[in-house]
Design a protein around this motif. Sequence first.
Motif, PDB file in Angstrom:
ATOM      1  N   UNK A 327       0.838  -1.204   0.000  1.00  9.24           N
ATOM      2  CA  UNK A 327       0.000   0.000   0.000  1.00  9.24           C
ATOM      3  C   UNK A 327       0.872   1.254   0.000  1.00  9.24           C
ATOM      4  N   UNK A 328       1.954   1.223   0.791  1.00  6.61           N
ATOM      5  CA  UNK A 328       2.865   2.364   0.818  1.00  6.61           C
ATOM      6  C   UNK A 328       3.495   2.594  -0.553  1.00  6.61           C
ATOM      7  N   UNK A 329       3.905   1.508  -1.180  1.00  6.18           N
ATOM      8  CA  UNK A 329       4.502   1.607  -2.509  1.00  6.18           C
ATOM      9  C   UNK A 329       3.516   2.211  -3.512  1.00  6.18           C
ATOM     10  N   UNK A 330       2.264   1.793  -3.439  1.00  4.66           N
ATOM     11  CA  UNK A 330       1.249   2.319  -4.347  1.00  4.66           C
ATOM     12  C   UNK A 330       0.968   3.791  -4.050  1.00  4.66           C
ATOM     13  N   UNK A 331       0.882   4.128  -2.776  1.00  5.91           N
ATOM     14  CA  UNK A 331       0.586   5.506  -2.390  1.00  5.91           C
ATOM     15  C   UNK A 331       1.711   6.449  -2.840  1.00  5.91           C
ATOM     16  N   UNK A 332       2.945   6.019  -2.734  1.00  8.09           N
ATOM     17  CA  UNK A 332       4.068   6.836  -3.182  1.00  8.09           C
ATOM     18  C   UNK A 332       3.974   7.125  -4.679  1.00  8.09           C
ATOM     19  N   UNK A 333       3.469   6.164  -5.428  1.00  4.85           N
ATOM     20  CA  UNK A 333       3.296   6.389  -6.859  1.00  4.85           C
ATOM     21  C   UNK A 333       2.195   7.386  -7.149  1.00  4.85           C
ATOM     22  N   UNK A 334       1.079   7.264  -6.455  1.00  5.11           N
ATOM     23  CA  UNK A 334      -0.041   8.185  -6.664  1.00  5.11           C
ATOM     24  C   UNK A 334       0.314   9.620  -6.266  1.00  5.11           C
ATOM     25  N   UNK A 335       1.122   9.746  -5.224  1.00 10.71           N
ATOM     26  CA  UNK A 335       1.467  11.086  -4.727  1.00 10.71           C
ATOM     27  C   UNK A 335       2.781  11.617  -5.306  1.00 10.71           C
ATOM     28  N   UNK A 337       5.922  10.641  -5.087  1.00  4.82           N
ATOM     29  CA  UNK A 337       6.957  10.824  -4.081  1.00  4.82           C
ATOM     30  C   UNK A 337       8.237  10.047  -4.366  1.00  4.82           C
ATOM     31  N   UNK A 338       8.146   8.901  -5.040  1.00  3.27           N
ATOM     32  CA  UNK A 338       9.323   8.059  -5.196  1.00  3.27           C
ATOM     33  C   UNK A 338      10.099   8.430  -6.466  1.00  3.27           C
ATOM     34  N   UNK A 339      11.399   8.087  -6.530  1.00  2.00           N
ATOM     35  CA  UNK A 339      12.233   8.456  -7.678  1.00  2.00           C
ATOM     36  C   UNK A 339      11.728   7.892  -9.006  1.00  2.00           C
ATOM     37  N   UNK A 340      11.170   6.680  -8.994  1.00  2.00           N
ATOM     38  CA  UNK A 340      10.700   6.084 -10.244  1.00  2.00           C
ATOM     39  C   UNK A 340       9.573   6.906 -10.868  1.00  2.00           C
ATOM     40  N   UNK A 341       8.658   7.385 -10.026  1.00  2.00           N
ATOM     41  CA  UNK A 341       7.558   8.202 -10.542  1.00  2.00           C
ATOM     42  C   UNK A 341       8.066   9.554 -11.039  1.00  2.00           C
ATOM     43  N   UNK A 342       9.024  10.140 -10.316  1.00  2.00           N
ATOM     44  CA  UNK A 342       9.591  11.416 -10.761  1.00  2.00           C
ATOM     45  C   UNK A 342      10.322  11.256 -12.093  1.00  2.00           C
ATOM     46  N   UNK A 343      10.996  10.112 -12.277  1.00  2.00           N
ATOM     47  CA  UNK A 343      11.664   9.844 -13.549  1.00  2.00           C
ATOM     48  C   UNK A 343      10.651   9.713 -14.679  1.00  2.00           C
ATOM     49  N   UNK A 344       9.510   9.092 -14.378  1.00  2.00           N
ATOM     50  CA  UNK A 344       8.454   8.984 -15.385  1.00  2.00           C
ATOM     51  C   UNK A 344       7.981  10.374 -15.826  1.00  2.00           C
TER      52      UNK A 344
END
Length: 483
Positions: A327-335, A337-344
């Motif tokens: 759930x934390x991993x999914x929430x970081x993507x939605x918000x 917050x994580x480097x992978x999403x910022x790279x996207x």
Amino acid sequence: MDLSQAAPARRTQWSQVGVIALTILAGALVGLVAIRVGFPVAAAVAVAPALAVVLLRSVWSGFIAVIAVACILPFGVLPLGGPITPTLLELALIYCLLAGSAVALLDRRQRLHVGWSEALVLVLIGIATVAFLLGIGRGYTSQTAHDFGRFLLAIGMFWLTREIIRSPRDGRLLLHILLAGSTFAGLIGLALFAGGPGLTMRVLGRLVAYGYPSDEIVRFIESNPALSMRAIGTGVDPNAFGGLMMVGLLLAASQLLSAKRSVSVWVSGPAAGVTALALLLSYSRGAWVGAALGIGFVLVLRRRWLIAPLGVVGLFGIAFGLGSGFITRLWEGFTLQDPATKLRLQEYQNAWNIIREHPWIGVGFGDAPSNHLQTGVSSVYLLIAERIGLVGLAVFLAIAAVIAWRAVRVVLARKGRDGDVTLSFATVFLALLAVAVVDHYLFNPEFSHMVALFWIVAGALVALCISDSAERDVGKYPLPEDV
């Protein structure tokens, strides 16, 4: 002595001697090959004749081979040496398409079906080919051309699937094949994950000689060994592996939730468990969301009364901290917050810049024409616009819209066993379209196995949506047991 009885006996003895001699000769040949090029190639030589006999019995045998390779050994090659070696996937694709074409040409009962979706797929291939040719000179290599050829073969599976599925019975057979392939791939992924990085390194390291990459064999979240290991099976990329697991999970779950199942609960239940666990451990958030949307689609159409109880169970699970890491991993993507999403997000901006400079036909399948831009983006839709332009994207969206609209109408109209087979493929197709928003492997020549699976699902869905079942049964391709 009765000579009439002695002659057959002598012929039998000579036939036995001949079989023994051929066996010894074959064993010697395999042994020689093993000494010269190694045991794996020798084993392939030994099983090649039996495999050829099986493949020649039915087009479906080649079709099964394509799905088996795509699920279990998608990056395997024949170690023949040289700059380019043929992959197992492209050999299976070539055989399957050639065999299907031969049947269509030689059997006068076969009638090729050309509708809006078929014509649009042909237009898409034409646009992609033009974009590829116009992009020559932008960092193309022999591998680029090789990958593009396999990419076109993968899209070509749409037509073969469209023609080979002539009845609901054929659809049920394909459903079983896809479910078996994805479940087996999930078992491999879970076994390697349970064995940890050491086992994964040893097993996949042995496949390097057969075309598998030698770097980043073990995958971790954000490529950080301090974080959780990701399940990849033999799929190399955890997101592509997650997409395959999503396909298996939705096929199994849609059958479990159907009123009249084509797959037994004793098969679909364990398959759903294996693929669901492998999907979670891949940490592919796009596939998680696609699976959730797909299951929600089935619940709305077939089991609305389960939505509230499942929602309550989910809330209790969250309250007690079950699956908190996921759930934390999914929430970081939605918000974001994580480097992978910022790279996207950076990739999306880069892709938008390329599309603005080359809007109509894209930049082809090589490098970007400008040094300050880079091709490649984690979104099928942006990738299509980047590679083959907004014209190609419009055609792809038209294909998706035509197939999805027809599928939803048919699923709403059919409530029996055949309708629920169509529901299974429609669920997978819609989920793949959702995953395509945040992942690239469904239109990436380097992941032609996932491209092939996408177009197989699309072709099956188009075929199953035909209302006149009598027409579909005319001149159908023989099943393996019919030959």
